[in-house]
Design an enzyme around this catalytic site. Structure first.
Site, PDB file in Angstrom:
ATOM      1  N   ASN A   1       0.910  -1.098  -0.103  1.00 37.30           N
ATOM      2  CA  ASN A   1       0.258  -0.246  -0.142  1.00 37.30           C
ATOM      3  C   ASN A   1       0.777   0.986  -0.002  1.00 37.30           C
ATOM      4  OD1 ASN A   1      -3.105  -0.779  -0.195  1.00 37.30           O
ATOM      5  ND2 ASN A   1      -2.015  -2.278   1.350  1.00 37.30           N
TER       6      ASN A   1
ATOM      7  N   ASN B   1      -6.906   4.643   8.482  1.00 37.15           N
ATOM      8  CA  ASN B   1      -6.302   3.601   7.640  1.00 37.15           C
ATOM      9  C   ASN B   1      -6.439   2.850   7.023  1.00 37.15           C
ATOM     10  OD1 ASN B   1      -4.889   1.028   9.047  1.00 37.15           O
ATOM     11  ND2 ASN B   1      -7.008   0.884  10.078  1.00 37.15           N
TER      12      ASN B   1
ATOM     13  N   HIS C   1      -8.710  -1.014   6.026  1.00 39.61           N
ATOM     14  CA  HIS C   1      -9.005  -2.745   6.273  1.00 39.61           C
ATOM     15  C   HIS C   1      -9.750  -3.126   5.629  1.00 39.61           C
ATOM     16  CE1 HIS C   1      -9.611  -5.099  10.190  1.00 39.61           C
ATOM     17  NE2 HIS C   1     -10.956  -4.813   8.991  1.00 39.61           N
TER      18      HIS C   1
HETATM   19  C1  GRF Z   1      -3.264  -4.388   3.624  1.00 37.60           C
HETATM   20  O1  GRF Z   1      -3.937  -5.620   3.903  1.00 37.60           O
HETATM   21  C2  GRF Z   1      -4.327  -3.749   5.118  1.00 37.60           C
HETATM   22  O2  GRF Z   1      -5.351  -3.783   4.752  1.00 37.60           O
HETATM   23  C3  GRF Z   1      -3.586  -4.272   6.795  1.00 37.60           C
HETATM   24  O3  GRF Z   1      -2.181  -4.700   6.393  1.00 37.60           O
HETATM   25  C4  GRF Z   1      -2.332  -4.938   5.138  1.00 37.60           C
HETATM   26  C5  GRF Z   1      -0.454  -3.871   3.976  1.00 37.60           C
HETATM   27  O4  GRF Z   1       0.030  -4.538   3.630  1.00 37.60           O
HETATM   28  N1  GRF Z   1      -3.679  -3.025   7.242  1.00 37.60           N
HETATM   29  P1  GRF Z   1       1.191  -4.043   2.701  1.00 37.60           P
HETATM   30  O5  GRF Z   1       2.132  -3.968   4.234  1.00 37.60           O
HETATM   31  O6  GRF Z   1       0.225  -2.838   2.324  1.00 37.60           O
HETATM   32  O7  GRF Z   1       0.862  -5.231   1.448  1.00 37.60           O
END
Ligand code: GRF
Length: 187
Positions: A15, A107, A109
């Site tokens: 992300n 955040n 989720h």
């Molecule tokens: C994601 O699935 C997000 O929704 C959750 O943690 C995960 C992080 O994934 N809060 P990344 O490290 O961004 O690949």
């Protein structure tokens, strides 16, 4: 003026990468000041380094939550950070910390909140045989995965195997996060 932000991550940081890419190609107009990580082996650190973003590595185990949070707050104040973007940050922030950035912490989720708060949200949905999953971007308040929803997307997982379900969740996350951040940051 671009909003100054800090991104917090604990792991892979896909992300975070989506946010870096959207910033680089000007789709998302924000100024990422720093990546805060709580794990020395988080791949997110490599992503920050490649993008030339400074990293603050904190050690909860050694220093304790209070000291770590104060260290982070001091750094963010020094950098005049206005918004915090949580991107897979696996620590729960204290009410003191959240109050310091009230309605400024965002955040993502992997569920259609208010369904499946907390850890293992995707697994919870699959155990319930849900065929529609969701991704939610929300403001952080003092209760877990509870604050005001900024953006939510629901999608079908019919016909997908487990590996492709996770892939799809991440793909959708990356799009929804940028959409939500544009809404908040570019207003
Ligand atoms: C994601 O699935 C997000 O929704 C959750 O943690 C995960 C992080 O994934 N809060 P990344 O490290 O961004 O690949």
């Amino acid at each position: 003026m671009l909003k100054k932000v800090a991104v917090f991550a604990s792991g892979n940081g896909s992300n975070f990468q989506a946010i870096l890419d959207a910033t680089k190609n000007q789709e998302l107009k924000i100024d990422i000041q720093i990546l805060v990580v709580d794990k020395a082996d988080a791949y997110a650190i490599e992503r920050a380094k490649s993008a030339g973003i400074p990293v603050l590595l904190v050690n909860y185990k050694q220093d304790g939550k209070e000291v770590v949070e104060q260290t982070i707050l001091n750094k963010l104040q020094e950098l005049e950070v206005e918004y915090i973007i949580l991107a897979g940050f696996l620590r729960i922030l204290s009410p003191m910390f959240i109050q310091a950035y009230e309605n400024k912490i965002i955040n993502i989720h992997p569920s259609a909140l208010p369904k499946y708060k907390g850890l293992h949200a995707i697994e919870q949905a699959l155990e319930n045989n849900d065929t529609t999953l969701g991704v939610t971007v929300h403001f952080v308040d003092e209760h877990l995965d509870n604050g005001q929803i900024i953006e939510q997307e629901l999608f079908s997982i019919e016909g997908l195997d487990t590996q492709n379900i996770y892939k799809k969740v991440h793909q959708i996350e990356h799009q929804v996060y940028i959409k939500a951040l544009k809404k908040v940051m570019e207003d």
